[in-house]
Design a protein around this motif. Structure first.
Motif, PDB file in Angstrom:
ATOM      1  N   LYS A  43      35.640  33.407  42.703  1.00  0.00           N
ATOM      2  CA  LYS A  43      35.370  32.204  41.912  1.00  0.00           C
ATOM      3  C   LYS A  43      33.937  32.220  41.377  1.00  0.00           C
ATOM      4  O   LYS A  43      33.693  31.891  40.214  1.00  0.00           O
ATOM      5  N   GLN A  44      32.986  32.606  42.210  1.00  0.00           N
ATOM      6  CA  GLN A  44      31.582  32.648  41.793  1.00  0.00           C
ATOM      7  C   GLN A  44      31.366  33.681  40.683  1.00  0.00           C
ATOM      8  O   GLN A  44      30.668  33.418  39.715  1.00  0.00           O
ATOM      9  N   LEU A  45      31.968  34.850  40.826  1.00  0.00           N
ATOM     10  CA  LEU A  45      31.822  35.901  39.828  1.00  0.00           C
ATOM     11  C   LEU A  45      32.407  35.468  38.484  1.00  0.00           C
ATOM     12  O   LEU A  45      31.768  35.630  37.435  1.00  0.00           O
ATOM     13  N   VAL A  46      33.611  34.910  38.502  1.00  0.00           N
ATOM     14  CA  VAL A  46      34.250  34.455  37.268  1.00  0.00           C
ATOM     15  C   VAL A  46      33.436  33.338  36.626  1.00  0.00           C
ATOM     16  O   VAL A  46      33.204  33.346  35.412  1.00  0.00           O
ATOM     17  N   SER A  47      32.975  32.396  37.414  1.00  0.00           N
ATOM     18  CA  SER A  47      32.190  31.285  36.887  1.00  0.00           C
ATOM     19  C   SER A  47      30.903  31.774  36.236  1.00  0.00           C
ATOM     20  O   SER A  47      30.554  31.356  35.131  1.00  0.00           O
ATOM     21  N   ARG A  80      30.627  32.532  31.687  1.00  0.00           N
ATOM     22  CA  ARG A  80      29.878  31.571  30.866  1.00  0.00           C
ATOM     23  C   ARG A  80      29.612  32.082  29.458  1.00  0.00           C
ATOM     24  O   ARG A  80      29.640  31.324  28.506  1.00  0.00           O
ATOM     25  N   ARG A  81      29.342  33.372  29.336  1.00  0.00           N
ATOM     26  CA  ARG A  81      28.944  33.924  28.042  1.00  0.00           C
ATOM     27  C   ARG A  81      30.127  34.089  27.085  1.00  0.00           C
ATOM     28  O   ARG A  81      30.082  33.627  25.956  1.00  0.00           O
ATOM     29  N   ASN A  82      31.194  34.764  27.498  1.00  0.00           N
ATOM     30  CA  ASN A  82      32.299  35.086  26.589  1.00  0.00           C
ATOM     31  C   ASN A  82      33.631  34.462  26.979  1.00  0.00           C
ATOM     32  O   ASN A  82      34.614  34.639  26.294  1.00  0.00           O
ATOM     33  N   GLY A  83      33.672  33.807  28.116  1.00  0.00           N
ATOM     34  CA  GLY A  83      34.900  33.159  28.557  1.00  0.00           C
ATOM     35  C   GLY A  83      35.418  33.742  29.858  1.00  0.00           C
ATOM     36  O   GLY A  83      35.220  34.915  30.148  1.00  0.00           O
ATOM     37  N   GLY A  84      36.053  32.899  30.611  1.00  0.00           N
ATOM     38  CA  GLY A  84      36.630  33.299  31.882  1.00  0.00           C
ATOM     39  C   GLY A  84      37.247  32.086  32.548  1.00  0.00           C
ATOM     40  O   GLY A  84      36.923  30.954  32.205  1.00  0.00           O
ATOM     41  N   GLU A  85      38.151  32.352  33.471  1.00  0.00           N
ATOM     42  CA  GLU A  85      38.810  31.238  34.151  1.00  0.00           C
ATOM     43  C   GLU A  85      39.282  31.688  35.527  1.00  0.00           C
ATOM     44  O   GLU A  85      39.837  32.774  35.677  1.00  0.00           O
ATOM     45  N   TRP A  86      39.053  30.841  36.525  1.00  0.00           N
ATOM     46  CA  TRP A  86      39.526  31.059  37.886  1.00  0.00           C
ATOM     47  C   TRP A  86      40.662  30.088  38.146  1.00  0.00           C
ATOM     48  O   TRP A  86      40.550  28.882  37.866  1.00  0.00           O
ATOM     49  N   THR A  87      41.782  30.574  38.690  1.00  0.00           N
ATOM     50  CA  THR A  87      42.933  29.738  39.000  1.00  0.00           C
ATOM     51  C   THR A  87      43.115  29.710  40.514  1.00  0.00           C
ATOM     52  O   THR A  87      43.558  30.701  41.108  1.00  0.00           O
ATOM     53  N   PRO A  88      42.758  28.591  41.159  1.00  0.00           N
ATOM     54  CA  PRO A  88      42.840  28.516  42.622  1.00  0.00           C
ATOM     55  C   PRO A  88      44.244  28.756  43.172  1.00  0.00           C
ATOM     56  O   PRO A  88      44.399  29.362  44.230  1.00  0.00           O
ATOM     57  N   GLY A 136      35.124  44.527  26.897  1.00  0.00           N
ATOM     58  CA  GLY A 136      36.196  44.694  27.865  1.00  0.00           C
ATOM     59  C   GLY A 136      36.592  43.398  28.546  1.00  0.00           C
ATOM     60  O   GLY A 136      36.133  42.324  28.189  1.00  0.00           O
ATOM     61  N   ARG A 137      37.438  43.532  29.542  1.00  0.00           N
ATOM     62  CA  ARG A 137      37.903  42.377  30.314  1.00  0.00           C
ATOM     63  C   ARG A 137      38.019  42.771  31.777  1.00  0.00           C
ATOM     64  O   ARG A 137      38.465  43.862  32.106  1.00  0.00           O
ATOM     65  N   ALA A 138      37.622  41.856  32.647  1.00  0.00           N
ATOM     66  CA  ALA A 138      37.757  42.045  34.091  1.00  0.00           C
ATOM     67  C   ALA A 138      38.772  41.043  34.614  1.00  0.00           C
ATOM     68  O   ALA A 138      38.790  39.890  34.189  1.00  0.00           O
ATOM     69  N   THR A 139      39.612  41.500  35.539  1.00  0.00           N
ATOM     70  CA  THR A 139      40.460  40.583  36.289  1.00  0.00           C
ATOM     71  C   THR A 139      40.026  40.660  37.745  1.00  0.00           C
ATOM     72  O   THR A 139      39.627  41.720  38.233  1.00  0.00           O
ATOM     73  N   VAL A 140      40.085  39.525  38.402  1.00  0.00           N
ATOM     74  CA  VAL A 140      39.588  39.380  39.769  1.00  0.00           C
ATOM     75  C   VAL A 140      40.686  38.700  40.577  1.00  0.00           C
ATOM     76  O   VAL A 140      41.197  37.659  40.176  1.00  0.00           O
ATOM     77  N   THR A 141      41.043  39.300  41.717  1.00  0.00           N
ATOM     78  CA  THR A 141      42.094  38.736  42.561  1.00  0.00           C
ATOM     79  C   THR A 141      41.637  38.745  44.014  1.00  0.00           C
ATOM     80  O   THR A 141      41.205  39.781  44.524  1.00  0.00           O
ATOM     81  N   ALA A 142      41.744  37.597  44.671  1.00  0.00           N
ATOM     82  CA  ALA A 142      41.388  37.485  46.081  1.00  0.00           C
ATOM     83  C   ALA A 142      42.613  37.786  46.930  1.00  0.00           C
ATOM     84  O   ALA A 142      43.651  37.137  46.790  1.00  0.00           O
ATOM     85  N   GLY A 143      42.504  38.785  47.786  1.00  0.00           N
ATOM     86  CA  GLY A 143      43.561  39.117  48.733  1.00  0.00           C
ATOM     87  C   GLY A 143      43.118  38.728  50.132  1.00  0.00           C
ATOM     88  O   GLY A 143      42.100  38.064  50.314  1.00  0.00           O
ATOM     89  N   GLU A 144      43.865  39.150  51.120  1.00  0.00           N
ATOM     90  CA  GLU A 144      43.491  38.886  52.510  1.00  0.00           C
ATOM     91  C   GLU A 144      42.379  39.848  52.920  1.00  0.00           C
ATOM     92  O   GLU A 144      42.617  41.050  53.044  1.00  0.00           O
ATOM     93  N   GLY A 145      41.175  39.328  53.051  1.00  0.00           N
ATOM     94  CA  GLY A 145      40.048  40.138  53.499  1.00  0.00           C
ATOM     95  C   GLY A 145      39.480  41.087  52.458  1.00  0.00           C
ATOM     96  O   GLY A 145      38.674  41.963  52.786  1.00  0.00           O
ATOM     97  N   GLU A 146      39.886  40.918  51.195  1.00  0.00           N
ATOM     98  CA  GLU A 146      39.353  41.788  50.153  1.00  0.00           C
ATOM     99  C   GLU A 146      39.460  41.133  48.784  1.00  0.00           C
ATOM    100  O   GLU A 146      40.318  40.283  48.550  1.00  0.00           O
ATOM    101  N   LEU A 147      38.573  41.567  47.909  1.00  0.00           N
ATOM    102  CA  LEU A 147      38.537  41.104  46.530  1.00  0.00           C
ATOM    103  C   LEU A 147      38.852  42.307  45.654  1.00  0.00           C
ATOM    104  O   LEU A 147      38.227  43.364  45.784  1.00  0.00           O
TER     105      LEU A 147
END
Length: 106
Positions: free
Chosen positions: A24-28, A32-40, A52-63
């Motif tokens: 959530k912190q990384l996406v936020s 800010r500059r080009n867009g992003g969204e975290w979905t709880p 480019g584009r980054a996707t971020v996914t929180a798993g059990e004990g890992e990002l």
């Protein structure tokens, strides 16, 4: 991000006890500059980056981080995303090791 940028990709799995917090912190921050969204609900998000584009996914004990970009942009984007995450998780000793191509690191 505009256009279909698919000729390069990179993945990283970061071990942490707080994957959702860091995702959530990384996406936020980077979104800010080009867009992003975290979905709880899905514990995931995306970040548009120049080139480019980054996707971020929180798993059990890992990002899980996934970058898709023009091949020439991958080193710069790996540095930007990795450097910010390491700085956010300095107290927890986070490290980011990127793997290029279609293989997802374990």
């Amino acid at each position: 991000m505009t256009g279909d940028i698919t000729d390069g990709e990179s993945h990283a799995t970061v071990r942490t006890d707080r994957p959702e917090r860091y995702g959530k912190q990384l996406v936020s921050h980077l979104g800010r500059r080009n867009g992003g969204e975290w979905t709880p609900d899905t514990r995931s998000g995306w970040i548009d980056l120049a080139g480019g584009r980054a996707t971020v996914t929180a798993g059990e004990g890992e990002l899980h981080l996934h970058l898709v970009a023009e091949s020439g942009e991958l080193p710069r984007l790996e540095d930007v995303v990795g450097r910010h995450l390491v700085r956010f998780g300095e107290r927890d000793g986070l490290t980011v090791a990127w793997v290029r191509g279609g293989q997802v690191p374990t």
